[in-house]
Write an enzyme that holds these catalytic residues in place. Sequence first.
Site, PDB file in Angstrom:
ATOM      1  N   ARG A  69       0.838  -1.194   0.000  1.00  0.00           N
ATOM      2  CA  ARG A  69       0.000   0.000   0.000  1.00  0.00           C
ATOM      3  C   ARG A  69       0.878   1.251   0.000  1.00  0.00           C
ATOM      4  O   ARG A  69       1.919   1.285   0.640  1.00  0.00           O
ATOM      5  CB  ARG A  69      -0.907   0.024   1.241  1.00  0.00           C
ATOM      6  CG  ARG A  69      -2.036  -0.991   1.185  1.00  0.00           C
ATOM      7  CD  ARG A  69      -2.962  -0.872   2.382  1.00  0.00           C
ATOM      8  NE  ARG A  69      -2.310  -1.270   3.613  1.00  0.00           N
ATOM      9  CZ  ARG A  69      -1.774  -0.458   4.493  1.00  0.00           C
ATOM     10  NH1 ARG A  69      -1.811   0.850   4.299  1.00  0.00           N
ATOM     11  NH2 ARG A  69      -1.204  -0.919   5.578  1.00  0.00           N
ATOM     12  N   TYR A 207      -1.639  -3.589  -6.848  1.00  0.00           N
ATOM     13  CA  TYR A 207      -1.334  -4.424  -5.676  1.00  0.00           C
ATOM     14  C   TYR A 207      -2.303  -4.233  -4.514  1.00  0.00           C
ATOM     15  O   TYR A 207      -2.590  -3.103  -4.105  1.00  0.00           O
ATOM     16  CB  TYR A 207       0.082  -4.114  -5.160  1.00  0.00           C
ATOM     17  CG  TYR A 207       0.673  -5.275  -4.377  1.00  0.00           C
ATOM     18  CD1 TYR A 207       1.335  -6.306  -5.040  1.00  0.00           C
ATOM     19  CD2 TYR A 207       0.531  -5.369  -3.000  1.00  0.00           C
ATOM     20  CE1 TYR A 207       1.855  -7.384  -4.340  1.00  0.00           C
ATOM     21  CE2 TYR A 207       1.050  -6.446  -2.300  1.00  0.00           C
ATOM     22  CZ  TYR A 207       1.716  -7.450  -2.975  1.00  0.00           C
ATOM     23  OH  TYR A 207       2.221  -8.525  -2.291  1.00  0.00           O
ATOM     24  N   LYS A 216      -9.456  -2.034   1.920  1.00  0.00           N
ATOM     25  CA  LYS A 216      -9.120  -0.875   2.751  1.00  0.00           C
ATOM     26  C   LYS A 216      -9.886   0.369   2.307  1.00  0.00           C
ATOM     27  O   LYS A 216     -10.333   1.164   3.123  1.00  0.00           O
ATOM     28  CB  LYS A 216      -7.619  -0.610   2.699  1.00  0.00           C
ATOM     29  CG  LYS A 216      -6.766  -1.799   3.088  1.00  0.00           C
ATOM     30  CD  LYS A 216      -7.046  -2.266   4.478  1.00  0.00           C
ATOM     31  CE  LYS A 216      -6.071  -3.337   4.919  1.00  0.00           C
ATOM     32  NZ  LYS A 216      -6.350  -3.811   6.273  1.00  0.00           N
ATOM     33  N   HIS A 236     -10.776  -1.876  11.745  1.00  0.00           N
ATOM     34  CA  HIS A 236      -9.680  -2.737  11.282  1.00  0.00           C
ATOM     35  C   HIS A 236      -9.500  -3.853  12.318  1.00  0.00           C
ATOM     36  O   HIS A 236      -8.533  -3.870  13.073  1.00  0.00           O
ATOM     37  CB  HIS A 236      -8.418  -1.869  11.172  1.00  0.00           C
ATOM     38  CG  HIS A 236      -7.275  -2.518  10.466  1.00  0.00           C
ATOM     39  ND1 HIS A 236      -5.973  -2.114  10.634  1.00  0.00           N
ATOM     40  CD2 HIS A 236      -7.220  -3.544   9.572  1.00  0.00           C
ATOM     41  CE1 HIS A 236      -5.167  -2.854   9.878  1.00  0.00           C
ATOM     42  NE2 HIS A 236      -5.897  -3.721   9.237  1.00  0.00           N
ATOM     43  N   SER A 258      -1.268  -3.316  10.836  1.00  0.00           N
ATOM     44  CA  SER A 258      -1.002  -4.271   9.764  1.00  0.00           C
ATOM     45  C   SER A 258       0.139  -5.218  10.119  1.00  0.00           C
ATOM     46  O   SER A 258       1.152  -4.796  10.688  1.00  0.00           O
ATOM     47  CB  SER A 258      -0.620  -3.517   8.496  1.00  0.00           C
ATOM     48  OG  SER A 258      -1.642  -2.621   8.173  1.00  0.00           O
ATOM     49  N   CYS A 260       0.559  -7.610  12.282  1.00  0.00           N
ATOM     50  CA  CYS A 260       0.879  -7.869  13.697  1.00  0.00           C
ATOM     51  C   CYS A 260       0.261  -9.190  14.140  1.00  0.00           C
ATOM     52  O   CYS A 260      -0.011  -9.393  15.319  1.00  0.00           O
ATOM     53  CB  CYS A 260       0.337  -6.756  14.584  1.00  0.00           C
ATOM     54  SG  CYS A 260       1.379  -5.313  14.646  1.00  0.00           S
ATOM     55  N   THR A 263      -4.191 -12.417  11.365  1.00  0.00           N
ATOM     56  CA  THR A 263      -4.683 -13.659  10.766  1.00  0.00           C
ATOM     57  C   THR A 263      -4.347 -14.845  11.671  1.00  0.00           C
ATOM     58  O   THR A 263      -5.150 -15.766  11.824  1.00  0.00           O
ATOM     59  CB  THR A 263      -4.101 -13.834   9.345  1.00  0.00           C
ATOM     60  OG1 THR A 263      -4.354 -12.638   8.610  1.00  0.00           O
ATOM     61  CG2 THR A 263      -4.740 -15.004   8.625  1.00  0.00           C
ATOM     62  N   ASP A 283      -9.578  -9.360   9.271  1.00  0.00           N
ATOM     63  CA  ASP A 283      -9.025  -8.026   9.006  1.00  0.00           C
ATOM     64  C   ASP A 283     -10.000  -6.880   9.291  1.00  0.00           C
ATOM     65  O   ASP A 283      -9.569  -5.839   9.744  1.00  0.00           O
ATOM     66  CB  ASP A 283      -8.562  -7.960   7.540  1.00  0.00           C
ATOM     67  CG  ASP A 283      -7.643  -6.781   7.266  1.00  0.00           C
ATOM     68  OD1 ASP A 283      -6.795  -6.470   8.126  1.00  0.00           O
ATOM     69  OD2 ASP A 283      -7.774  -6.158   6.190  1.00  0.00           O
ATOM     70  N   ARG A 375       1.793 -12.072  -0.404  1.00  0.00           N
ATOM     71  CA  ARG A 375       0.447 -12.358   0.111  1.00  0.00           C
ATOM     72  C   ARG A 375      -0.141 -13.637  -0.443  1.00  0.00           C
ATOM     73  O   ARG A 375       0.211 -14.072  -1.532  1.00  0.00           O
ATOM     74  CB  ARG A 375      -0.491 -11.200  -0.283  1.00  0.00           C
ATOM     75  CG  ARG A 375      -0.094  -9.846   0.266  1.00  0.00           C
ATOM     76  CD  ARG A 375      -0.431  -9.739   1.715  1.00  0.00           C
ATOM     77  NE  ARG A 375      -0.065  -8.457   2.288  1.00  0.00           N
ATOM     78  CZ  ARG A 375      -0.777  -7.831   3.222  1.00  0.00           C
ATOM     79  NH1 ARG A 375      -1.891  -8.347   3.675  1.00  0.00           N
ATOM     80  NH2 ARG A 375      -0.359  -6.689   3.735  1.00  0.00           N
ATOM     81  N   ARG A 406       2.573  -3.919  18.203  1.00  0.00           N
ATOM     82  CA  ARG A 406       3.831  -4.659  18.274  1.00  0.00           C
ATOM     83  C   ARG A 406       4.810  -3.757  19.019  1.00  0.00           C
ATOM     84  O   ARG A 406       5.341  -2.804  18.461  1.00  0.00           O
ATOM     85  CB  ARG A 406       4.293  -4.919  16.832  1.00  0.00           C
ATOM     86  CG  ARG A 406       5.580  -5.677  16.663  1.00  0.00           C
ATOM     87  CD  ARG A 406       5.927  -5.763  15.182  1.00  0.00           C
ATOM     88  NE  ARG A 406       5.095  -6.728  14.493  1.00  0.00           N
ATOM     89  CZ  ARG A 406       5.378  -8.024  14.376  1.00  0.00           C
ATOM     90  NH1 ARG A 406       6.490  -8.515  14.888  1.00  0.00           N
ATOM     91  NH2 ARG A 406       4.569  -8.831  13.727  1.00  0.00           N
TER      92      ARG A 406
HETATM   93  C1  OXD Z   1      -3.043  -4.314   5.992  1.00  0.00           C
HETATM   94  C2  OXD Z   1      -3.639  -5.482   5.335  1.00  0.00           C
HETATM   95  O1  OXD Z   1      -2.107  -3.688   5.459  1.00  0.00           O
HETATM   96  O2  OXD Z   1      -4.542  -6.078   5.934  1.00  0.00           O
HETATM   97  O3  OXD Z   1      -3.513  -3.973   7.089  1.00  0.00           O
HETATM   98  O4  OXD Z   1      -3.244  -5.817   4.215  1.00  0.00           O
HETATM   99 MN    MN Z   2      -5.219  -5.058   7.647  1.00  0.00          MN
END
Ligand code: OXD
Ligand code: MN
Length: 596
Positions: A69, A207, A216, A236, A258, A260, A263, A283, A375, A406
């Site tokens: 991103r 991407y 997002k 989020h 992101s 951290c 998942t 997410d 990914r 984190r």
């Molecule tokens: C992020 C994602 O960057 O979930 O938070 O891809």
């Molecule tokens: Mn995310």
Amino acid sequence: MKKNKKLQNWVNEITQMCKPDKVHWCTGSEEEYNLLADLLVQNGTFTKLNEKIRPNSFCAQSDPDDVARVEDRTYICSLSKEDAGPTNNWEEPVKMKSILQNLFNGSMKGRTMYVIPFSMGPLGSNISYIGIQLTDSPYVVCNMKIMTRIGDKVLEALGEGDFVHCLHSVGAPLEKNQKDVPWPCNKTKYIVHFPEEKQIWSYGSGYGGNALLGKKCFALRIASVMAKEEGWLAEHMLIVGITSPQGDKKYIAAAFPSACGKTNLAMLTPTLPGWKVETVGDDIAWMKFGSDGRLYAINPEAGFFGVAPGTSETTNPNAMKTMNENSIFTNVAITPEGDVWWEGMTNKKPPLLKNWLGHDWTPESNEKAAHPNSRYTIPANQCPTIDPNWEDPKGVPISAILFGGRRADFIPLVFQAFNWQHGTFLGSIISSEITAAAVGNFGKVRHDPFAMLPFCGYNMGDYFQHWIDIGKMTDAEKLPKIFYVNWFRKDENGRFIWPGFGENIRAIKWIFERIDNKPDNFVESAIGILPKADSLDLTGLEISNESLREILTIKRNKWIDEVTNIRNYYKIFGDKMPSALIDELDNLESRLKVNP
Ligand code: OXD
Ligand code: MN
């Protein structure tokens, strides 16, 4: 099928501007997916993986300049700059539209424009919303098919209703007879949101969150604005169902910045016997009040777009099973057998690979095998731990919300907020070491309130106030309880003190008991409610008393420094900073002074 009038007009208008060779209305069928995947293989975007090892799966390698991103190219173009706030890039919307119109003019020449009707959330849910993405990237269509619900059934549900307009071009028109490249994109990138019009214009990147606009851009940035306007929450957050050995089940949502481990937590395999974790989402959570006054959450997505490196049979066996078939990988390495590999997938490194750059790779190579932000795109319904209610249109009732980041230093393993307002304060003070999910300052600590810093579609000060207001919309005891966790504490040698992953169930068990107001398992402290020394279930875990003390006690001086950091951080929100949160900060400071 009869098509929505507004949609038809918009498609005509964009066709005239972008000048694609063809327009294809996506039906969402398997045949369509297969045809597009074949086309991507022919064009060199996809490598088909070995059918015997990983059926119906593909790997794409992106342009090395299009790997994450792009937060510095992401804009919130509200009418007034103040509504975008100090944490978002802003440009005057009329000016931005004219920049974009110039870029989009002819940007799809030589390509097909795909019309993707998609639903964020189960069709028929009053928490779901519909969007339409126009894109010139068949790679995006294939990913959107996994990540959302797409096609005819969505158009049918839409009828003549309204939708979020999502326009996307990779910005790489093809002249006659010009050969395409495997990953078309443009050095100029713009990811732009017009919150008043509920429109997204994304240019130049193919991407992830830059291009899969349901994620997002819509489900967080635009939806956060809708949520503020309509009195709900777009966050989020992962969502999980936790069942105790006694069969009691509670749903928890959790916000982490992101990469951290969201998942991993969403698919956690508990190490404590008898506990079960089931996955609703990894997410994003959309939460609305039900008629009983509780908050109900849906996962607006239908797939997982997770960070591959570090994912293994040890760290996340459920994700590994989810990706056994029907999966897309991006920027991972390919083995000579035609399967995928990334750092951390197996203990033993394979002797030879093609890395994400297409170079020969051996364990001695200086390059990474997979890009750190590589990914997998995988269907949620293939997850062995998918929750039976994950598509319930009512959503699932949320009993607790977790915040975390984190942080190697000083933040304890787990503690509870005194109440909703204090919990809102805890969400506002999340800070975390930056990961590879976005381009920039890897490893530095940054404030990331509610893990929404790159995703809040309006002034973050107003967002804090919205959270406080949500807490007043129902009875206090119906609100989820709020907790703060930190799985990432390290000792002075840089080693993790807490084992994390499946062992995190021990902290979750304590949270579960706190939701039920179990007496005698907590101590009140300056920062919140901490576990009593013996109240964490540590059966079968080897952890020294010293380590335990380290992660459960408050480092008073560090917290006093943190108060100063937060006070400085809050200043950027000026008048928009809710006084209630400044009061919380003052109270924390006074408590730290009297009571370590
Ligand atoms: C992020 C994602 O960057 O979930 O938070 O891809
Ligand atoms: Mn995310």
